[in-house]
Scaffold this active site. Structure first.
Site, short mmCIF file in Angstrom:
data_model
loop_
_atom_site.label_atom_id
_atom_site.label_comp_id
_atom_site.label_asym_id
_atom_site.label_seq_id
_atom_site.Cartn_x
_atom_site.Cartn_y
_atom_site.Cartn_z
N ASP A 179 5.22 3.63 -3.29
CA ASP A 179 6.12 2.90 -2.39
C ASP A 179 7.50 2.68 -2.97
OD1 ASP A 179 5.11 1.21 -4.35
OD2 ASP A 179 3.96 -0.02 -2.97
N GLU B 78 -0.19 -4.12 3.91
CA GLU B 78 -0.53 -5.54 3.98
C GLU B 78 -1.72 -5.73 4.93
OE1 GLU B 78 0.98 -7.52 2.07
OE2 GLU B 78 3.12 -7.12 1.94
N HIS C 136 -3.56 -6.34 -0.66
CA HIS C 136 -2.79 -5.15 -0.26
C HIS C 136 -2.89 -4.05 -1.32
CE1 HIS C 136 1.12 -6.94 -2.15
NE2 HIS C 136 0.72 -5.98 -2.93
C1 F6R Z 1 3.15 -1.27 -6.51
C2 F6R Z 1 2.31 -1.59 -5.38
C3 F6R Z 1 1.67 -2.92 -5.18
C4 F6R Z 1 1.19 -3.58 -6.47
C5 F6R Z 1 0.57 -4.95 -6.18
C6 F6R Z 1 0.19 -5.67 -7.45
O1 F6R Z 1 3.64 0.04 -6.44
O2 F6R Z 1 2.15 -0.75 -4.57
O3 F6R Z 1 0.59 -2.78 -4.29
O4 F6R Z 1 0.26 -2.76 -7.10
O5 F6R Z 1 1.48 -5.73 -5.47
O6 F6R Z 1 1.35 -5.98 -8.16
P1 F6R Z 1 1.31 -6.56 -9.64
O7 F6R Z 1 0.76 -5.48 -10.50
O8 F6R Z 1 2.73 -6.85 -9.98
O9 F6R Z 1 0.43 -7.76 -9.61
#
Ligand code: F6R
Length: 244
Positions: free
Chosen positions: A67, A143, A138
């Protein structure tokens, strides 16, 4: 779904890096699906160390990130392209031409998403897709919703995701409100999926992903239907799991 229990963040990072490096050793020209966020940073650092020691070679791999924020480009320090370059790609022998992130600067969301679908389709398939998980379940920026998404699409970020990501910006006001993300179906097409999760604030999402009903209200729950999905999670992230 196979759940590997680890002690803490460091342990998780080493195990995730081990699995990625095994994939690259087994298939030097593999397609890796990569994630940003806090979770994979330690694994990327570990992979850089092994690269420096000569244990793993990234010369032939291609990468596809999940993303990108709509409106942010590679020079913006908050963009996911910037994150990937600075956290990982700049430190290994990867050919940057073979690293792909949705084009956040293309304001035409339909064209940007179509282009990314084409790039991923032309690659054939993703051999290993690395995922983090959001506190609301997500994956990528998919989401909770009424239906599972398919291809790359533009999403409105939920207040919970904006709040979670605000720690990386000066304030929540600066967090972009939209992002381009691979869809759930695209993620499911990867041959192997590797989910990393640490910390108490992921415990509910991890429980819903592993033991909850398969529902788009917890996008990660669909991973239960993948035939090669491995979750590497620490004790804190597994606290709510019945069968832990
Ligand atoms: C990142 C992504 C998100 C994260 C998720 C967890 O490319 O697609 O889905 O993997 O928000 O984020 P962290 O690792 O910062 O807790």
């Amino acid at each position: 779904m196979k759940v590997i229990k680890v002690h803490d963040y460091q342990d998780m990072s080493r195990k995730v890096a081990n699995i990625i490096s095994a994939q690259v050793i087994l298939k030097p020209n593999c397609n890796l699906g990569l994630a940003t966020g806090t979770t994979p940073i330690g694994a990327y650092e570990q992979l850089i160390k092994w690269y420096e020691k000569g244990d793993v070679d990234f010369a032939e791999i291609s990468t596809f990130n999940l993303d990108e924020y709509r409106g942010l480009g590679k020079d913006d320090t908050q963009s996911y392209r910037y994150f990937m370059n600075h956290t990982f790609f700049d430190h290994i022998n990867i050919d940057k031409k073979r690293t792909h992130v949705p084009d956040g600067l293309n304001e035409d969301s339909e064209a940007a998403c179509k282009e990314y679908d084409k790039i991923v389709a032309e690659a054939g398939h993703i051999d290993l897709q690395l995922l983090g998980i959001g506190r609301n379940g997500h994956i990528g920026f998919n989401e909770p919703a009424e239906a599972f998404s398919k291809g790359t699409h533009c999403v409105d970020l939920t207040p919970s995701t904006i709040e979670a990501n605000a720690r990386l910006f000066n304030s929540a006001d600066e967090v972009p409100r939209q992002a381009y993300t691979m869809g759930v179906q695209m993620i499911m097409h990867a041959r192997m999926i590797l989910v990393a999760a640490t910390g108490k604030d992921k415990a509910e999402a991890v429980r819903n992903m592993v033991e909850g009903p398969v529902t788009p209200e917890c996008p990660a729950s669909i991973l239960q239907l993948h035939n090669d999905c491995v979750v590497v999670a620490d004790e804190e992230a597994l606290t709510l799991l019945e069968g832990k």
